[in-house]
Write an enzyme that holds these catalytic residues in place. Structure first.
Site, PDB file in Angstrom:
ATOM      1  N   ASP A 181       2.405   3.390   4.701  1.00 44.21           N
ATOM      2  CA  ASP A 181       3.116   3.141   3.452  1.00 44.21           C
ATOM      3  C   ASP A 181       3.933   1.895   3.760  1.00 44.21           C
ATOM      4  O   ASP A 181       4.925   1.956   4.489  1.00 44.21           O
ATOM      5  CB  ASP A 181       4.042   4.306   3.110  1.00 44.21           C
ATOM      6  CG  ASP A 181       4.748   4.067   1.788  1.00 44.21           C
ATOM      7  OD1 ASP A 181       5.246   2.939   1.567  1.00 44.21           O
ATOM      8  OD2 ASP A 181       4.810   4.992   0.962  1.00 44.21           O
ATOM      9  N   HIS A 182       3.510   0.748   3.242  1.00 41.40           N
ATOM     10  CA  HIS A 182       4.093  -0.486   3.771  1.00 41.40           C
ATOM     11  C   HIS A 182       5.586  -0.631   3.465  1.00 41.40           C
ATOM     12  O   HIS A 182       6.285  -1.393   4.108  1.00 41.40           O
ATOM     13  CB  HIS A 182       3.292  -1.720   3.322  1.00 41.40           C
ATOM     14  CG  HIS A 182       3.575  -2.163   1.923  1.00 41.40           C
ATOM     15  ND1 HIS A 182       2.996  -1.573   0.828  1.00 41.40           N
ATOM     16  CD2 HIS A 182       4.376  -3.134   1.431  1.00 41.40           C
ATOM     17  CE1 HIS A 182       3.432  -2.167  -0.271  1.00 41.40           C
ATOM     18  NE2 HIS A 182       4.271  -3.126   0.055  1.00 41.40           N
ATOM     19  N   HIS A 244       5.695   5.020  -2.276  1.00 39.22           N
ATOM     20  CA  HIS A 244       6.854   4.174  -1.977  1.00 39.22           C
ATOM     21  C   HIS A 244       8.184   4.785  -2.443  1.00 39.22           C
ATOM     22  O   HIS A 244       9.155   4.842  -1.702  1.00 39.22           O
ATOM     23  CB  HIS A 244       6.690   2.794  -2.612  1.00 39.22           C
ATOM     24  CG  HIS A 244       5.397   2.104  -2.253  1.00 39.22           C
ATOM     25  ND1 HIS A 244       4.824   2.226  -1.014  1.00 39.22           N
ATOM     26  CD2 HIS A 244       4.578   1.292  -2.962  1.00 39.22           C
ATOM     27  CE1 HIS A 244       3.704   1.505  -0.980  1.00 39.22           C
ATOM     28  NE2 HIS A 244       3.531   0.937  -2.155  1.00 39.22           N
TER      29      HIS A 244
HETATM   30  C1  BG6 Z   1       1.332  -1.570  -3.515  1.00 40.10           C
HETATM   31  C2  BG6 Z   1       0.848  -1.244  -4.894  1.00 40.10           C
HETATM   32  O1  BG6 Z   1       1.312  -0.435  -2.704  1.00 40.10           O
HETATM   33  O2  BG6 Z   1       2.656  -2.063  -3.586  1.00 40.10           O
HETATM   34  C3  BG6 Z   1       0.920  -2.464  -5.786  1.00 40.10           C
HETATM   35  O3  BG6 Z   1      -0.492  -0.773  -4.821  1.00 40.10           O
HETATM   36  C4  BG6 Z   1       2.304  -3.059  -5.759  1.00 40.10           C
HETATM   37  O4  BG6 Z   1       0.554  -2.135  -7.118  1.00 40.10           O
HETATM   38  C5  BG6 Z   1       2.767  -3.270  -4.329  1.00 40.10           C
HETATM   39  O5  BG6 Z   1       2.269  -4.286  -6.450  1.00 40.10           O
HETATM   40  C6  BG6 Z   1       4.211  -3.714  -4.277  1.00 40.10           C
HETATM   41  O6  BG6 Z   1       4.538  -4.057  -2.952  1.00 40.10           O
HETATM   42  P1  BG6 Z   1       5.687  -5.108  -2.649  1.00 40.10           P
HETATM   43  O7  BG6 Z   1       5.786  -5.106  -1.149  1.00 40.10           O
HETATM   44  O8  BG6 Z   1       5.271  -6.405  -3.233  1.00 40.10           O
HETATM   45  O9  BG6 Z   1       6.919  -4.564  -3.311  1.00 40.10           O
END
Ligand code: BG6
Length: 493
Positions: A181-182, A244
């Site tokens: 989960d980045h 997230h």
């Molecule tokens: C991803 C989603 O996990 O996270 C995307 O699939 C979203 O839809 C993205 O745009 C948002 O990540 P960040 O790091 O740009 O906030």
């Protein structure tokens, strides 16, 4: 850290994630001296390509997407020489045989059986096939040395996630599976733990006794871009909330872990997910609002509505916005609403956590023209990376009236360059540290918490879509959700 020699195998190496995130992350780790002394990246893709062609492709993309683009004075060329390209058919056994031969020959060159890190940067529908072949050919047979990284979405509901996990368990032990989960790799998300458990003065206030409500926002300006085909079948609940936002909720609400070990931290986070009050189908409308963007303006520029975007059905029922009220049934948080919201095409990109404290029990002051506002702690995750404490002070002048003031900590005041989320996560996966990855029970609990919502939404189509203009803060019903409780969405500035 001294990391064992490692071979990284990227499935889907010509894809979007690899070019935007994975290669830049590995390159930055390399330039920072964080890669193992001996490593090789095997890039797998469907097309026929030479190593040289692939190297040029990676180089070009590093120049666009890496925070340390290739410069003459850095060692990007050396990094690139560690990549070899291999044509690969996901559903052909011979491809895995060839991969096996390649892995063996690298082991021989290294003079040691290297660790193996398999990165599945592919559509979820391929996970099963890949995992079955990895087992059949015995590519990841060493439980201590071999790991697999899997991107979200992990399943599409609890039942499918369980099935996927059971299937993966036939090839991999839990300790080998790194579910990404980045958001957990973001500096400011990790800073929540530092802030909460590295300070003593906030902890006594961190409960139902002093906190009125908590608001978690992950808003994006972007729409679905090129991902319409994917997004149509997913929607904001599964794309953002299930992972997230619930993870940020965990970091905000968890008890202090006994130690910083992976399992101690993940146990406390799993407790939060377990304590999310499960709602009944007939309560879904009361607790959750869904939205879909219409045409509108983002920073003055006209943008199309979701249904007009590429790859989207003209009568699409997919939600691009979700707001919900969550209660945690545990001692600390009884009765405190957690308001979560996430949407695309919102007024601005903003991820933030706002802790609103209870109002003073009795006020003797004559208020200044700005009025009396409750104390707030605002944690900005991105793009602003700061923590603000808002409180009341005396308004300068003869009378004793009040005005709001704040103290600000800016994350960048002590660091100019922070690593990208993927750098942190890949460094951890290389070192075998799963703390920032999702353990199976977390994923299962997160699905369990939203499954009822999905089911109800599937059977009752929204009648008011599209219901918010691009560039707004979402549908009106999201304001009503808080107003019923005497609350309102709070600005993060
Ligand atoms: C991803 C989603 O996990 O996270 C995307 O699939 C979203 O839809 C993205 O745009 C948002 O990540 P960040 O790091 O740009 O906030």
């Amino acid at each position: 850290k001294n990391i064992n020699p490692t071979i990284i195998v990227i499935f889907g190496a010509s894809g979007d994630l690899a070019k935007r995130k994975l290669f830049p992350a590995f390159q930055n780790l390399y330039l920072d001296g964080r890669m193992p002394k001996k490593f090789q990246i095997i890039a797998l893709g469907r097309a026929e390509k030479t190593d040289e062609e692939f190297h040029n492709y990676v180089l070009e993309n590093l120049n666009t997407f890496s925070r340390k683009a290739a410069h003459e004075d850095n060692d990007t060329d050396k990094f690139i020489s560690h990549i070899s390209y291999l044509r690969h058919d996901i559903d052909k056994e011979e491809s895995y045989q060839e991969l096996n031969t390649k892995l063996d020959s690298i082991d021989q060159a290294f003079g040691i059986r290297a660790n193996r890190l398999f990165y599945l940067s592919i559509a979820p529908s391929f996970i099963t096939t890949i995992s079955v072949y990895i087992k059949k050919i015995g590519l990841a047979a060493n439980v201590k040395q071999d790991r697999i990284i899997i991107e979200k979405p992990f399943g599409y509901d609890k039942t499918s996630a369980i099935a996927l996990n059971e299937m993966l368990s036939e090839t991999f032990k839990e300790e080998q599976i790194y579910r990404i989960d980045h958001y957990l790799g973001k500096e400011t998300v990790q800073n929540i733990l530092a802030f909460r458990f590295g300070n003593s003065m906030f902890e006594p206030l961190w409960s139902r006794n002093f906190i009125d409500f908590v608001q978690i926002t992950v808003a994006e300006e972007v729409g679905v871009e090129e991902r319409g085909g994917f997004y149509e079948g997913v929607g904001a609940l599964k794309d953002m909330i299930q992972n997230h936002l619930l993870q940020i909720l965990c970091m905000t609400a968890m008890e202090a872990p006994a130690s910083l070990s992976a399992d101690d931290i993940r146990n406390r986070k799993a407790d939060v997910l377990k304590s999310i009050r499960r709602i009944k189908p007939e309560e879904v409308d009361h607790y959750i609002v869904r939205g879909q963007y219409d045409a509108g303006f983002i920073k003055g520029n006209p943008v199309a509505g979701y249904r007009q975007d590429k790859g989207i059905a003209p009568d699409s029922k997919t939600e691009t916005y979700v707001a919900m009220k969550i209660y945690l049934d545990n001692w600390r948080w009884q009765g405190v609403p957690f308001y979560l919201r996430s949407g695309k095409r919102m007024q601005e990109k903003q991820s933030s956590i706002i802790i609103q404290f209870k109002p003073v029990p009795h006020s003797t002051f004559a208020y200044g023209s700005e009025g009396m506002t409750p104390n707030r702690l605002i944690i900005n995750i991105q793009p602003a990376m700061d923590i603000k404490l808002q409180f009341m002070t005396k308004k300068p002048g003869l009378s004793l009236s009040l005005r709001p003031a704040e103290m600000v900590f800016d994350y960048f005041s002590c660091s100019t360059m922070s690593p990208e989320a993927y750098e942190t996560l890949l460094a951890d996966a290389l070192a075998g540290d799963p703390t920032l990855f999702m353990r199976w029970d977390q994923v299962e609990q997160a699905w369990d918490a939203i499954d009822t919502i999905q089911q109800v939404w599937k059977s009752t189509a929204p009648t008011d879509f599209p219901n918010y203009a691009a560039g707004s803060w979402g549908p009106e019903a999201a304001d009503e959700l808080l107003a019923r409780q005497g609350h309102a969405w709070v600005s993060n500035t």
